[in-house]
Design a protein around this motif. Structure first.
Motif, mmCIF file in Angstrom:
data_model
loop_
_atom_site.group_PDB
_atom_site.id
_atom_site.type_symbol
_atom_site.label_atom_id
_atom_site.label_comp_id
_atom_site.label_asym_id
_atom_site.label_seq_id
_atom_site.Cartn_x
_atom_site.Cartn_y
_atom_site.Cartn_z
ATOM 1 N N ASP A 161 23.467 17.430 43.048
ATOM 2 C CA ASP A 161 22.356 17.720 43.960
ATOM 3 C C ASP A 161 21.446 18.797 43.391
ATOM 4 O O ASP A 161 20.221 18.710 43.503
ATOM 5 C CB ASP A 161 22.891 18.147 45.333
ATOM 6 N N LEU A 181 27.119 19.864 54.860
ATOM 7 C CA LEU A 181 28.020 19.245 53.891
ATOM 8 C C LEU A 181 29.497 19.409 54.252
ATOM 9 O O LEU A 181 30.260 18.441 54.157
ATOM 10 C CB LEU A 181 27.729 19.800 52.494
ATOM 11 N N HIS A 204 17.938 22.042 51.499
ATOM 12 C CA HIS A 204 19.124 21.809 50.676
ATOM 13 C C HIS A 204 20.143 22.919 50.880
ATOM 14 O O HIS A 204 21.345 22.661 51.044
ATOM 15 C CB HIS A 204 18.721 21.728 49.207
ATOM 16 N N TRP A 226 24.370 13.239 50.888
ATOM 17 C CA TRP A 226 23.161 14.050 51.043
ATOM 18 C C TRP A 226 22.023 13.125 51.465
ATOM 19 O O TRP A 226 21.799 12.100 50.838
ATOM 20 C CB TRP A 226 22.757 14.712 49.727
ATOM 21 N N ARG A 282 23.734 22.385 52.453
ATOM 22 C CA ARG A 282 24.928 22.718 51.663
ATOM 23 C C ARG A 282 25.899 23.594 52.455
ATOM 24 O O ARG A 282 27.114 23.385 52.417
ATOM 25 C CB ARG A 282 24.487 23.446 50.393
#
Length: 202
Positions: A119, A181, A173, A155, A177
């Motif tokens: 990623d 995630l 992001h 993702w 994360r």
């Protein structure tokens, strides 16, 4: 255009990924996934799709199978600068770019991040492309789509309309994360229908 992530990016676990750009034909991505899942290799899949599209000269298409290499198509009528770089395990492509140096910067950033998570490699490539001029008319949207072992994405982040889409993609992001995630990694999988549970019951 706004909301590129809705139509441009396609991926399937164990099969591969595709991106349809320029005058977007979503079915190029959808049908690429179907062909890859049936065992057709990326080069053959791309050739079949381009031959079947009556406006292929206005399209860009990139396809990569689960084991590479990447293959790309840039139609002659795509807005200049339009082009692509193909590598064994990735490709970069774009149209209406400031020049070929945009693709080169993206490829260099990706290859220079070999020890980083996948990623992070993709985010750095997007940031590098924008830093050297990106789209000649400016960017408005960005997305990150990654599948791992499951049919749902690991993702899936979309910036649909923003003055700084690469910066906003980076911000989202980092939020994803840290906050999303871990939840996704605990969700049910085909191999473990109950999912992973911690002491809080999540």
């Amino acid at each position: 255009m706004p909301a590129v992530g809705k139509l441009l990016s396609h991926a399937w676990p164990g099969a591969g990924a595709a991106a349809t750009q320029a005058k977007v034909n979503p079915y190029l991505g959808i049908d690429a996934m179907e062909l890859l899942r049936r065992g057709v290799d990326a080069a053959d899949a791309l050739q079949r799709l381009i031959c079947a599209d009556p406006r292929a000269d206005e399209r860009q298409l990139a396809v990569i199978g689960a084991t590479g290499p990447a293959v790309t198509w840039t139609g002659a009528d795509c807005i200049a600068y339009a082009g692509a770089l193909e590598r064994a395990d990735f490709s970069v492509q774009g149209n209406r770019l400031a020049g070929p140096h945009v693709l080169e910067a993206m490829a260099e950033a990706y290859q220079g991040s070999r020890d980083a998570p996948f990623d992070e490699k993709l985010i750095r490539a997007v940031e590098a492309g924008e830093a050297v001029g990106g789209d000649r008319k400016g960017e408005r949207s960005a997305n990150l789509l990654i599948v791992s072992t499951e049919e749902y994405p690991l993702w899936d982040i979309r910036v649909d309309e923003h003055e700084d889409p690469a910066g906003e993609l980076r911000r989202l992001h980092d939020v994803f994360r840290d906050d999303v995630l871990p939840e996704l990694l605990a969700m049910p999988t085909r191999g473990c229908p109950a999912g992973a549970r911690d002491e809080t019951g999540i």
